[in-house]
Scaffold this motif. Structure first.
Motif, PDB file in Angstrom:
ATOM      1  N   ASP A   1       5.001   9.789  -2.831  1.00  0.00           N
ATOM      2  CA  ASP A   1       4.291   8.722  -2.131  1.00  0.00           C
ATOM      3  C   ASP A   1       5.273   7.884  -1.325  1.00  0.00           C
ATOM      4  OD1 ASP A   1       5.429   6.861  -3.912  1.00  0.00           O
ATOM      5  OD2 ASP A   1       3.575   6.509  -4.991  1.00  0.00           O
TER       6      ASP A   1
ATOM      7  N   GLU B   1       0.837  -1.193   0.000  1.00  0.00           N
ATOM      8  CA  GLU B   1       0.000   0.000   0.000  1.00  0.00           C
ATOM      9  C   GLU B   1       0.875   1.249   0.000  1.00  0.00           C
ATOM     10  OE1 GLU B   1      -2.935   2.390   3.069  1.00  0.00           O
ATOM     11  OE2 GLU B   1      -2.346   0.336   3.537  1.00  0.00           O
TER      12      GLU B   1
ATOM     13  N   LEU C   1       1.502   5.471   7.454  1.00  0.00           N
ATOM     14  CA  LEU C   1       0.572   4.826   6.514  1.00  0.00           C
ATOM     15  C   LEU C   1      -0.791   4.575   7.144  1.00  0.00           C
ATOM     16  CD1 LEU C   1       2.975   2.237   4.836  1.00  0.00           C
ATOM     17  CD2 LEU C   1       2.139   4.400   3.867  1.00  0.00           C
TER      18      LEU C   1
ATOM     19  N   LYS D   1       0.866   5.633   0.164  1.00  0.00           N
ATOM     20  CA  LYS D   1       0.080   6.767   0.628  1.00  0.00           C
ATOM     21  C   LYS D   1       0.741   8.040   0.121  1.00  0.00           C
ATOM     22  CE  LYS D   1      -1.961   8.743   4.781  1.00  0.00           C
ATOM     23  NZ  LYS D   1      -2.179   8.554   6.221  1.00  0.00           N
TER      24      LYS D   1
END
Length: 116
Positions: A39, A15, A114, A17
């Motif tokens: 990111d 993932e 995160l 962010k």
């Protein structure tokens, strides 16, 4: 019967962010370069650099990772360039950096960010 679909080579494993901040790349034997981050994931960080970098280039990435209490932590993390491509919209090269090793302290700071 149909064959199962091949995994997408461009699919991210972790993932990410949004992470807009200033940082620095420390390339061995060269001057420190200022970059802009875009990111962050537990595996690496995306940055905008003013010059192109070759894949597999080792470096240290210096990041300030914010914490919920309003403070921040400054880290220098060993990384390696995965890819770099010019982006006219960002006025620089979008560079993907994969972290080579994370200390437990750095991993915890990234995971806290995160999950915030």
């Amino acid at each position: 019967m149909t064959e199962p679909a091949a995994p997408d080579a461009n699919r991210r494993e972790h993932e990410r962010k949004l992470f807009r901040s200033k940082g620095h790349l420390i390339l061995f034997g060269e001057a420190v370069r200022e970059v802009r981050t875009f990111d962050l994931s537990i595996a690496g960080v995306g940055v905008i650099a003013s010059s192109n970098l070759q894949p597999e280039t080792p470096c240290l990435v210096r990041l300030v990772i914010p914490v919920k209490t309003g403070g921040s932590n400054l880290f220098e993390i060993p990384a390696r360039v995965i890819h770099a491509v010019f982006s006219s919209g960002e006025d620089g090269f979008k560079v993907g950096l994969r972290f080579v090793s994370l200390t437990p302290e750095i991993a915890q700071a990234i995971l806290r960010y995160l999950n915030s």
